[in-house]
Design a protein around this motif. Structure first.
Motif, PDB file in Angstrom:
ATOM      1  N   UNK A 249      20.961  -9.314 -19.557  1.00  0.00           N
ATOM      2  CA  UNK A 249      21.260  -7.939 -20.126  1.00  0.00           C
ATOM      3  C   UNK A 249      22.271  -7.260 -18.984  1.00  0.00           C
ATOM      4  N   UNK A 250      21.862  -7.267 -17.782  1.00  0.00           N
ATOM      5  CA  UNK A 250      22.549  -6.658 -16.804  1.00  0.00           C
ATOM      6  C   UNK A 250      23.415  -7.557 -15.918  1.00  0.00           C
ATOM      7  N   UNK A 251      24.698  -7.207 -15.412  1.00  0.00           N
ATOM      8  CA  UNK A 251      25.448  -8.002 -14.718  1.00  0.00           C
ATOM      9  C   UNK A 251      25.361  -7.859 -13.307  1.00  0.00           C
ATOM     10  N   UNK A 252      25.247  -9.003 -12.438  1.00  0.00           N
ATOM     11  CA  UNK A 252      25.045  -8.860 -10.919  1.00  0.00           C
ATOM     12  C   UNK A 252      24.445  -9.797 -10.111  1.00  0.00           C
ATOM     13  N   UNK A 253      24.490 -10.005  -9.192  1.00  0.00           N
ATOM     14  CA  UNK A 253      23.382 -10.916  -8.477  1.00  0.00           C
ATOM     15  C   UNK A 253      22.182 -10.867  -8.612  1.00  0.00           C
ATOM     16  N   UNK A 254      21.760  -9.599  -8.763  1.00  0.00           N
ATOM     17  CA  UNK A 254      20.185  -9.476  -9.040  1.00  0.00           C
ATOM     18  C   UNK A 254      19.825  -9.026 -10.291  1.00  0.00           C
ATOM     19  N   UNK A 255      20.500  -9.399 -11.474  1.00  0.00           N
ATOM     20  CA  UNK A 255      20.386  -9.129 -12.687  1.00  0.00           C
ATOM     21  C   UNK A 255      18.839  -9.494 -13.223  1.00  0.00           C
ATOM     22  N   UNK A 256      18.460 -10.619 -12.976  1.00  0.00           N
ATOM     23  CA  UNK A 256      17.241 -10.924 -13.465  1.00  0.00           C
ATOM     24  C   UNK A 256      16.027 -10.184 -12.905  1.00  0.00           C
ATOM     25  N   UNK A 257      16.186  -9.926 -11.469  1.00  0.00           N
ATOM     26  CA  UNK A 257      15.044  -8.979 -10.853  1.00  0.00           C
ATOM     27  C   UNK A 257      15.142  -7.699 -11.417  1.00  0.00           C
ATOM     28  N   UNK A 258      16.254  -7.098 -11.588  1.00  0.00           N
ATOM     29  CA  UNK A 258      16.456  -5.785 -12.122  1.00  0.00           C
ATOM     30  C   UNK A 258      15.564  -5.690 -13.593  1.00  0.00           C
ATOM     31  N   UNK A 259      16.241  -6.658 -14.541  1.00  0.00           N
ATOM     32  CA  UNK A 259      15.787  -6.683 -15.980  1.00  0.00           C
ATOM     33  C   UNK A 259      14.131  -6.727 -15.954  1.00  0.00           C
ATOM     34  N   UNK A 260      13.736  -7.684 -15.135  1.00  0.00           N
ATOM     35  CA  UNK A 260      12.225  -8.039 -15.061  1.00  0.00           C
ATOM     36  C   UNK A 260      11.473  -6.628 -14.766  1.00  0.00           C
ATOM     37  N   UNK A 261      12.236  -5.904 -13.669  1.00  0.00           N
ATOM     38  CA  UNK A 261      11.681  -4.780 -13.270  1.00  0.00           C
ATOM     39  C   UNK A 261      11.441  -3.760 -14.511  1.00  0.00           C
ATOM     40  N   UNK A 262      12.525  -3.600 -15.140  1.00  0.00           N
ATOM     41  CA  UNK A 262      12.551  -2.671 -16.192  1.00  0.00           C
ATOM     42  C   UNK A 262      11.636  -2.753 -17.399  1.00  0.00           C
ATOM     43  N   UNK A 263      11.351  -4.175 -17.624  1.00  0.00           N
ATOM     44  CA  UNK A 263      10.391  -4.668 -18.554  1.00  0.00           C
ATOM     45  C   UNK A 263       8.950  -4.510 -18.183  1.00  0.00           C
ATOM     46  N   UNK A 264       8.653  -4.625 -16.754  1.00  0.00           N
ATOM     47  CA  UNK A 264       7.356  -4.439 -16.315  1.00  0.00           C
ATOM     48  C   UNK A 264       7.033  -2.889 -16.060  1.00  0.00           C
ATOM     49  N   UNK A 265       8.154  -2.077 -15.990  1.00  0.00           N
ATOM     50  CA  UNK A 265       7.988  -0.525 -16.030  1.00  0.00           C
ATOM     51  C   UNK A 265       7.316  -0.223 -17.251  1.00  0.00           C
ATOM     52  N   UNK A 266       7.957  -0.684 -18.416  1.00  0.00           N
ATOM     53  CA  UNK A 266       7.258  -0.523 -19.590  1.00  0.00           C
ATOM     54  C   UNK A 266       6.079  -0.687 -19.954  1.00  0.00           C
ATOM     55  N   UNK A 267       5.601  -1.762 -19.316  1.00  0.00           N
ATOM     56  CA  UNK A 267       4.131  -2.320 -19.597  1.00  0.00           C
ATOM     57  C   UNK A 267       3.097  -1.316 -18.629  1.00  0.00           C
ATOM     58  N   UNK A 268       3.796  -0.796 -17.401  1.00  0.00           N
ATOM     59  CA  UNK A 268       2.970  -0.086 -16.611  1.00  0.00           C
ATOM     60  C   UNK A 268       2.882   1.171 -17.097  1.00  0.00           C
ATOM     61  N   UNK A 269       3.789   1.762 -17.986  1.00  0.00           N
ATOM     62  CA  UNK A 269       3.974   3.220 -18.330  1.00  0.00           C
ATOM     63  C   UNK A 269       3.049   3.116 -19.581  1.00  0.00           C
ATOM     64  N   UNK A 270       2.622   2.193 -20.362  1.00  0.00           N
ATOM     65  CA  UNK A 270       1.703   1.926 -21.334  1.00  0.00           C
ATOM     66  C   UNK A 270       0.223   1.900 -20.728  1.00  0.00           C
ATOM     67  N   UNK A 271       0.114   1.212 -19.634  1.00  0.00           N
ATOM     68  CA  UNK A 271      -1.072   1.070 -18.944  1.00  0.00           C
ATOM     69  C   UNK A 271      -1.703   2.535 -18.506  1.00  0.00           C
ATOM     70  N   UNK A 272      -0.585   3.201 -17.727  1.00  0.00           N
ATOM     71  CA  UNK A 272      -0.730   4.521 -17.083  1.00  0.00           C
ATOM     72  C   UNK A 272      -1.135   5.544 -18.063  1.00  0.00           C
ATOM     73  N   UNK A 273      -0.489   5.415 -19.309  1.00  0.00           N
ATOM     74  CA  UNK A 273      -0.872   6.770 -20.272  1.00  0.00           C
ATOM     75  C   UNK A 273      -1.851   6.333 -21.240  1.00  0.00           C
ATOM     76  N   UNK A 274      -1.997   5.085 -21.925  1.00  0.00           N
ATOM     77  CA  UNK A 274      -3.194   4.812 -22.700  1.00  0.00           C
ATOM     78  C   UNK A 274      -4.118   3.904 -22.531  1.00  0.00           C
ATOM     79  N   UNK A 275      -4.480   3.541 -21.415  1.00  0.00           N
ATOM     80  CA  UNK A 275      -5.488   2.744 -21.308  1.00  0.00           C
ATOM     81  C   UNK A 275      -6.929   3.566 -20.989  1.00  0.00           C
ATOM     82  N   UNK A 276      -7.830   3.181 -21.387  1.00  0.00           N
ATOM     83  CA  UNK A 276      -9.122   3.933 -21.041  1.00  0.00           C
ATOM     84  C   UNK A 276     -10.369   3.316 -20.631  1.00  0.00           C
TER      85      UNK A 276
END
Length: 276
Positions: A249-276
């Motif tokens: 999705x993103x261009x650059x030498x670290x595009x894979x790591x950056x995009x993977x980080x963004x995906x992980x942020x979404x899952x971590x946000x769900x865990x932080x907000x909705x897990x009980x």
């Protein structure tokens, strides 16, 4: 010659209607009866005239009875199908969309028998019947996927219910707080990528996840377990998606790591907000 026998006339009494006075009786002699004096006929109101009147009244009754038994073809031919202009073929035949082929055929036969004397009605009934039969045939040949039914079946599965039972919707304040924190973290990851990758931002995301879970559940052990588990799962899933499923999705030498980080942020946000 009378031969000693008395002779008296026969008397006939016939009732004839008189104007304005009901029925008059007139007597007249017909033939001598050799001493026999007998009234042979005595007709009153219910005599000959009344019999003729009753006969004339009985003829329409017989005709009405025959019409009721065999049907009056003159009247049946003018009966028009009341739903002749209804566009929906199911509503035109008066059946539901889940009706079987036997029910469709029975409805068609009943309507044809009822309105068979009117050609336009018959054509409308036959057209609706043929359209439904062709639609059923097409659905059997090319079955549709009922998305709502599939989603309902998946959500009602016991394993899915076991997973969804671990989540609940918190207050609006919690949702806004966690959303702003991970959104800022994602913007920093995209704007300031380093040569080593977004290592610092990823570490901060893990700390934020544990903090938000502990703040909601008030237990450090569960916050640590939920935070570490969500972090590991999010990175595995993000790496798998970027390597095997999603294009870069993103261009650059670290595009894979950056995009993977963004995906992980979404899952971590769900865990932080909705897990009980």
């Amino acid at each position: 010659m009378s031969s000693g026998l008395t002779c008296s006339p026969l008397k006939y009494s016939m009732g004839l209607p008189a104007r304005g006075q009901g029925l008059q009786k007139k007597l007249f002699s017909v033939v001598p009866s050799f001493g026999l004096s007998t009234n042979l006929l005595y007709c009153e109101r219910n005599g000959l005239a009344a019999s003729i009147w009753r006969y004339k009244q009985r003829v329409p009754s017989v005709k009405c009875a025959m019409d009721a038994t065999f049907g009056d073809s003159r009247n049946d031919s003018t009966v028009i199908f009341p739903r002749i202009n209804v566009k929906d073929p199911y509503k035109r035949l008066g059946i539901g969309k889940e009706a079987s082929e036997g029910e469709i055929q029975a409805a068609r036969n009943f309507l044809i028998q009822t309105y068979g004397g009117h050609k336009a009605s018959v054509d409308a009934i036959e057209a609706a019947h043929d359209k439904i039969i062709m639609q059923k045939f097409y659905e059997r040949k090319n079955p549709k996927i009922n998305v709502k039914k599939k989603v309902r079946e998946v959500t009602q599965h016991k394993y899915v219910q076991a997973v969804t039972s671990r989540f609940r919707t918190p207050s609006t304040r919690v949702i806004v707080k966690t959303s702003v924190a991970f959104l800022v973290l994602g913007v920093l990851t995209v704007l300031f990528p380093t040569e080593e990758g977004p290592t610092l931002q990823v570490a901060i995301s893990l700390i934020l996840t544990m903090y938000f879970i502990q703040d909601r559940l008030k237990t450090k052990l569960r916050a640590f377990l939920y935070g570490a588990g969500s972090f590991a799962f999010s990175w595995l899933l993000g790496t798998f998606l970027m390597v095997s499923v999603m294009p870069p999705i993103l261009k650059g030498p670290r595009s894979l790591e950056v995009t993977t980080s963004l995906i992980s942020y979404i899952i971590l946000w769900v865990s932080s907000t909705y897990l009980r």
